[in-house]
Write an enzyme that holds these catalytic residues in place. Sequence first.
Site, PDB file in Angstrom:
ATOM      1  N   GLU A  60       0.869  -1.232   0.022  1.00  0.00           N
ATOM      2  CA  GLU A  60       0.079  -0.086   0.017  1.00  0.00           C
ATOM      3  C   GLU A  60       0.843   1.235  -0.157  1.00  0.00           C
ATOM      4  OE1 GLU A  60      -3.467   0.310   0.083  1.00  0.00           O
ATOM      5  OE2 GLU A  60      -3.687  -1.698  -0.351  1.00  0.00           O
ATOM      6  N   ASP A  78      -7.599   5.432  -9.144  1.00  0.00           N
ATOM      7  CA  ASP A  78      -8.274   3.851  -9.231  1.00  0.00           C
ATOM      8  C   ASP A  78      -9.741   4.006  -8.933  1.00  0.00           C
ATOM      9  OD1 ASP A  78      -8.668   4.531  -6.653  1.00  0.00           O
ATOM     10  OD2 ASP A  78      -7.837   2.632  -5.800  1.00  0.00           O
ATOM     11  N   THR A  83      -7.263   8.048  -1.435  1.00  0.00           N
ATOM     12  CA  THR A  83      -6.927   6.859  -0.465  1.00  0.00           C
ATOM     13  C   THR A  83      -6.037   7.408   0.521  1.00  0.00           C
ATOM     14  OG1 THR A  83      -6.905   5.511  -2.552  1.00  0.00           O
ATOM     15  CG2 THR A  83      -5.505   4.609  -0.604  1.00  0.00           C
TER      16      THR A  83
END
Length: 279
Positions: A60, A78, A83
């Site tokens: 990640e 994405d 995120t």
Amino acid sequence: MIHPLRRLLLVLLAPVLALCAACTAAPAGGPASSAVPAAPAGLDDPAKKEIALRLVSSAENSSLDWSAQYGYIEDIGDGRGYTAGVIGFCTGCGDLLLVVLRYTDARPGNPLERFLPALRAVRGSASHEGLGRAFTVAWKKAAEDPALREAQDTERDRAYFGPAVTRAKADGLGALGQFIYFDAYVMHGYGDGKSSAGFRTIREQALRKARSPARGGDETAYLDAFLDARVAAMRAEPSHTDTSRVETAQRVFLDRGNLSLDPPLDWTVYGDRYRIAAK
């Protein structure tokens, strides 16, 4: 002086006491023990959980230092909006909203509270409307607050780590299988998205190919089938076509027969090499 009746009782019981002593004596070569061998540590063991978090962070955040990622935030393109945080909570998925709600319960009036209407509005989309730089700056600043860090940890464990480990144990999987489930939960979520398969579908596809240990199947064969289904799900998403977090990490541990996820662990993600040494 021993009472005559007690002396007589000892004489009569002597053969019985000798037999009992023989039954309980340690066998030659070691002490007696009736202890059941300890079961291998699961992923909820603190040391194993630390390994799991470091493995997830390598994929990640390209770092083994997962605890340095509370303030991380960016749009990785994405389709899930921003995120952020220790496992990549998303504005589009709605789990970042849950973190901020939890933080606000603990710290009313915090710098992120004013973004709650916008976070609710962008769920299910990649939109930044009402967020933008003001939100990313506020997130990074708030991440210095232990209350936001605790909110992230709690939501991670409630929505991802806990359910994944519980499901994996019910399927008869050891620490490696529990981590494989956890990582799938983190990337895909439990349910399916608009154009993506979630953990539930990936598991169902694996069970069509192999039985889980809980159903009498071989653990390695089942995990191979699960990873195959996971890779197929990743390749179906344009933003996740790089499958190295599975093929050159989890699959490597499985091929080595390391079902207990014991260090040393060596793996590669996105071309970067990582190692967790044995203690």
